[in-house]
Design a protein around this motif. Structure first.
Motif, PDB file in Angstrom:
ATOM      1  N   PRO A   1       0.851  -1.194   0.000  1.00  0.00           N
ATOM      2  CA  PRO A   1       0.000   0.000   0.000  1.00  0.00           C
ATOM      3  C   PRO A   1       0.884   1.241   0.000  1.00  0.00           C
ATOM      4  O   PRO A   1       1.871   1.309   0.741  1.00  0.00           O
ATOM      5  CB  PRO A   1      -0.794  -0.140   1.303  1.00  0.00           C
ATOM      6  CG  PRO A   1       0.085  -0.962   2.202  1.00  0.00           C
ATOM      7  CD  PRO A   1       0.858  -1.881   1.304  1.00  0.00           C
TER       8      PRO A   1
ATOM      9  N   ASP B   1      -3.701   6.624  -0.176  1.00  0.00           N
ATOM     10  CA  ASP B   1      -5.148   6.425  -0.144  1.00  0.00           C
ATOM     11  C   ASP B   1      -5.680   5.797  -1.428  1.00  0.00           C
ATOM     12  O   ASP B   1      -6.675   5.058  -1.396  1.00  0.00           O
ATOM     13  CB  ASP B   1      -5.861   7.758   0.101  1.00  0.00           C
ATOM     14  CG  ASP B   1      -5.690   8.233   1.541  1.00  0.00           C
ATOM     15  OD1 ASP B   1      -5.255   7.411   2.382  1.00  0.00           O
ATOM     16  OD2 ASP B   1      -5.989   9.411   1.812  1.00  0.00           O
ATOM     17  N   ASP B   2      -5.045   6.078  -2.561  1.00  0.00           N
ATOM     18  CA  ASP B   2      -5.550   5.541  -3.828  1.00  0.00           C
ATOM     19  C   ASP B   2      -4.429   4.940  -4.676  1.00  0.00           C
ATOM     20  O   ASP B   2      -4.560   4.822  -5.897  1.00  0.00           O
ATOM     21  CB  ASP B   2      -6.286   6.615  -4.630  1.00  0.00           C
ATOM     22  CG  ASP B   2      -5.414   7.836  -4.885  1.00  0.00           C
ATOM     23  OD1 ASP B   2      -4.245   7.839  -4.446  1.00  0.00           O
ATOM     24  OD2 ASP B   2      -5.901   8.789  -5.520  1.00  0.00           O
ATOM     25  N   ASP B   3      -3.336   4.559  -4.019  1.00  0.00           N
ATOM     26  CA  ASP B   3      -2.194   4.032  -4.773  1.00  0.00           C
ATOM     27  C   ASP B   3      -1.643   2.789  -4.082  1.00  0.00           C
ATOM     28  O   ASP B   3      -1.513   2.765  -2.852  1.00  0.00           O
ATOM     29  CB  ASP B   3      -1.095   5.096  -4.875  1.00  0.00           C
ATOM     30  CG  ASP B   3      -0.001   4.714  -5.866  1.00  0.00           C
ATOM     31  OD1 ASP B   3      -0.228   3.803  -6.694  1.00  0.00           O
ATOM     32  OD2 ASP B   3       1.087   5.326  -5.803  1.00  0.00           O
ATOM     33  N   TYR B   4      -1.347   1.788  -4.884  1.00  0.00           N
ATOM     34  CA  TYR B   4      -0.765   0.551  -4.349  1.00  0.00           C
ATOM     35  C   TYR B   4       0.030  -0.130  -5.446  1.00  0.00           C
ATOM     36  O   TYR B   4      -0.079   0.211  -6.631  1.00  0.00           O
ATOM     37  CB  TYR B   4      -1.844  -0.390  -3.813  1.00  0.00           C
ATOM     38  CG  TYR B   4      -2.812  -0.901  -4.865  1.00  0.00           C
ATOM     39  CD1 TYR B   4      -2.538  -2.059  -5.607  1.00  0.00           C
ATOM     40  CD2 TYR B   4      -4.004  -0.223  -5.124  1.00  0.00           C
ATOM     41  CE1 TYR B   4      -3.424  -2.512  -6.578  1.00  0.00           C
ATOM     42  CE2 TYR B   4      -4.891  -0.675  -6.095  1.00  0.00           C
ATOM     43  CZ  TYR B   4      -4.596  -1.822  -6.809  1.00  0.00           C
ATOM     44  OH  TYR B   4      -5.465  -2.265  -7.778  1.00  0.00           O
TER      45      TYR B   4
ATOM     46  N   CYS C   1      -6.576   1.956  -0.128  1.00  0.00           N
ATOM     47  CA  CYS C   1      -6.220   1.945  -1.545  1.00  0.00           C
ATOM     48  C   CYS C   1      -6.832   0.779  -2.308  1.00  0.00           C
ATOM     49  O   CYS C   1      -6.897   0.813  -3.544  1.00  0.00           O
ATOM     50  CB  CYS C   1      -4.697   1.904  -1.702  1.00  0.00           C
ATOM     51  SG  CYS C   1      -3.925   0.445  -0.962  1.00  0.00           S
TER      52      CYS C   1
ATOM     53  N   TYR D   1      -2.543   2.784   6.651  1.00  0.00           N
ATOM     54  CA  TYR D   1      -2.967   2.301   5.328  1.00  0.00           C
ATOM     55  C   TYR D   1      -4.292   1.537   5.381  1.00  0.00           C
ATOM     56  O   TYR D   1      -5.001   1.451   4.387  1.00  0.00           O
ATOM     57  CB  TYR D   1      -1.890   1.402   4.726  1.00  0.00           C
ATOM     58  CG  TYR D   1      -0.566   2.093   4.548  1.00  0.00           C
ATOM     59  CD1 TYR D   1      -0.327   2.882   3.426  1.00  0.00           C
ATOM     60  CD2 TYR D   1       0.442   1.979   5.501  1.00  0.00           C
ATOM     61  CE1 TYR D   1       0.880   3.537   3.253  1.00  0.00           C
ATOM     62  CE2 TYR D   1       1.657   2.626   5.340  1.00  0.00           C
ATOM     63  CZ  TYR D   1       1.883   3.405   4.216  1.00  0.00           C
ATOM     64  OH  TYR D   1       3.084   4.053   4.062  1.00  0.00           O
TER      65      TYR D   1
END
Length: 543
Positions: A93, A96-99, A346, A442
């Motif tokens: 992770p 918030d919106d990326d992995y 995410c 995360y």
């Protein structure tokens, strides 16, 4: 004083290597006794209930390095061992919106890498190929007794055999091997890749059980050490032992008992007994004494020569080097009972997702890993630790109640000795809170999902399992403590300075991890020496 039972061999320590050693000795017709300090055998490869209804692997937590030869010859499957391959690769992770979800399928993997860096997607197959060449070279050395440098002409065949194997990898492979031993993981990864998160994933293997930064010279070898394994015939794979790591050692114990090995628990050895330069038995903390022709020690060399033998038992030069034996892992192990799965911002999911079955890593970059080490040196532990989290209950429902889960967290860096005279006994909870905070950053539900936990600091790992300095390898994997130098030049053949004394644990070649190989190799050398009923003596008088 209790009557002294007579054994051909006594094995000190009922961890996996001790059990493997005992099995091969007994199979060769020797009368063997294993002495284990704790109430259960298994050493650091055990499964325990740590919260009502929740069980997990307490220390070691994943299967890969276990020798297929040992698995087959001990018939561990017949004795109940089942290992499932880890179905996914790595999940990191990042926000918030990326992995970054790196799958196991080679085609998918390259596509994921290419989305971050086209250059790295091109470089990765060649990097993997060249690492595989060295991995196969390492594998060829695993079950061999290292050349006992300084041991005379009799050691030349082993040394020449190593030379022949090196020639097979060619000049490119030899250069890569020198790089792995002499350079840092960070240097090597920086030369191959540009993607921070990919380098963070690959570097974590170089820091597992290694109290160092990714830029510490020699750290690259530790990376290689973690890729020589296989599971169910799949090279380089990692898996889960159904029932936890204790399933491995319970199967080993069953194999030993079938061969007639006597296993005693709650039998702590306080001293190795000797007559002159020969060992002849042990004294337990209970006061009982047991006699044997030979002794195999499955413990850290620092414990054997710093605690179980009197100061004058070995030459001064040997004793001095054992006092300087480097032990430090920088590891905190935590097991948590969860009322629900962690929900990562995410990548939210209804129920177990692919990422829950992966190795969950909080290792976003090499600089992150470097800061973790720097923090530990200054403050005692990383303010943002590097974490590998597995959730084995998503594939093994024997570990937790229905709908609930257990997670293993392997965390770095946590100083083996805290600065400023502080004691881990009083800092354990604060360190654990740092780990929980890091994961919760995360997965916001993580803190509330934790309903029970077991926390093992480096000091706890030493107290519970005899892992000096919390060192999971019984001694750091560095150039001066590897192969013919493990545990010391002149003593790499598992035979220690005293006649009849052998080292069969991870402090001997090829080092740490749940492999069983040091136990296997030591037993082979012991059987050679005991053949024909003669009393073993050292082959040379090296000091």
């Amino acid at each position: 004083m209790a009557t002294k039972p007579q054994f051909d061999a006594i094995v000190i320590g009922g961890g996996h290597n001790g059990l493997v050693c005992a099995f091969y000795l007994a199979r060769a017709g020797q009368k063997v006794c294993v002495l284990e300090r704790r109430e259960i055998v298994g050493g650091a490869a055990v499964t325990e209930e740590f919260h009502p209804g929740f069980r997990n692997s307490v220390a070691s937590y994943s299967v890969s390095l276990l020798s297929p030869k040992v698995v087959e010859e001990m018939e561990l499957a017949r004795h109940g061992l089942k290992v499932r391959l880890r179905e996914a690769g790595y999940f990191v992770p990042l926000g918030d919106d990326d992995y970054f979800l790196l799958p196991k399928d080679p085609v998918e993997k390259l596509a994921v890498i290419a989305a971050r860096s086209a250059k790295d997607a091109v470089a990765y197959p060649e990097y993997s190929r060249r690492l595989d060449v060295l991995m196969h070279l390492l594998r060829e050395t695993l079950h061999r007794t290292p050349p006992n440098v300084g041991g005379g002409m009799g050691q030349l065949p082993g040394a020449l055999g190593l030379g022949n194997r090196l020639r097979k990898v060619g000049i490119e492979g030899q250069r890569d091997l020198v790089d792995l031993f002499g350079k840092s993981a960070g240097e090597i990864l920086d030369s191959w890749f540009e993607c921070d998160v990919l380098k963070g994933i690959l570097a974590f293997d170089a820091l597992t059980g290694n109290y160092a930064t990714p830029y510490t010279p020699g750290s690259a070898y530790v990376l290689l050490h973690h890729v020589f394994g296989e599971v169910n015939g799949v090279e380089g794979a990692w898996g889960h032992a159904i029932g936890g790591m204790g399933a491995i050692t319970q199967a080993m114990a069953a194999a030993c008992r079938e061969q007639g090995v006597e296993i005693r628990t709650e039998a702590e050895v306080s001293e190795v007994l000797r007559a002159g330069n020969r060992v002849n038995g042990v004294r337990l903390t209970s006061g009982d004494e047991l006699s044997a022709r030979v002794i195999a020690a499955n413990c850290n060399p620092k414990l054997l020569f710093g605690k179980l033998l009197q100061d004058d038992a070995v030459p001064d030069a040997f004793a001095r080097r054992m006092r300087d034996w480097k032990c430090a892992s920088g590891t905190l192990r935590m097991n948590v009972a969860l009322k629900e799965l962690p929900q990562f911002t995410c990548l939210p999911s209804d129920g177990p997702g692919r990422h829950h079955m992966a190795s969950i890593l909080i290792t976003p970059s090499l600089s992150y890993l470097e800061r973790a080490y720097d923090d530990a040196r200054v403050h005692g532990w990383a303010r943002q630790p590097a974490i590998e989290m597995h959730i084995p209950s998503v594939i093994d429902d024997s570990l937790a109640p229905p709908g609930q889960h257990v997670a293993s967290l392997f965390c770095q860096h946590f100083a083996p000795v805290l600065p400023d005279g502080r004691n881990w006994e009083y800092e354990r909870d604060a360190a654990a809170e740092t780990v929980i905070d890091t994961v919760t950053r995360y997965a916001p539900n993580f803190r509330d999902a934790v309903i029970g936990r077991m926390v093992l600091t480096p000091q706890d790992l030493e107290n519970k399992f005899g892992l000096v300095g919390g060192d999971i390898f019984h001694g750091q994997l560095r150039l001066d403590q590897l192969f013919s130098a493990r545990p010391m030049l002149g003593y790499a053949d598992y035979r220690m300075p005293l006649d009849g004394l052998y080292l069969c644990g991870s402090g001997a070649h090829p080092g740490g991890g749940v492999t069983g190989i040091p136990g296997h190799n030591a037993a082979r050398e012991m059987i050679k020496d005991m053949r024909g009923g003669r009393t073993p003596k050292r082959k040379s008088a090296l000091t």
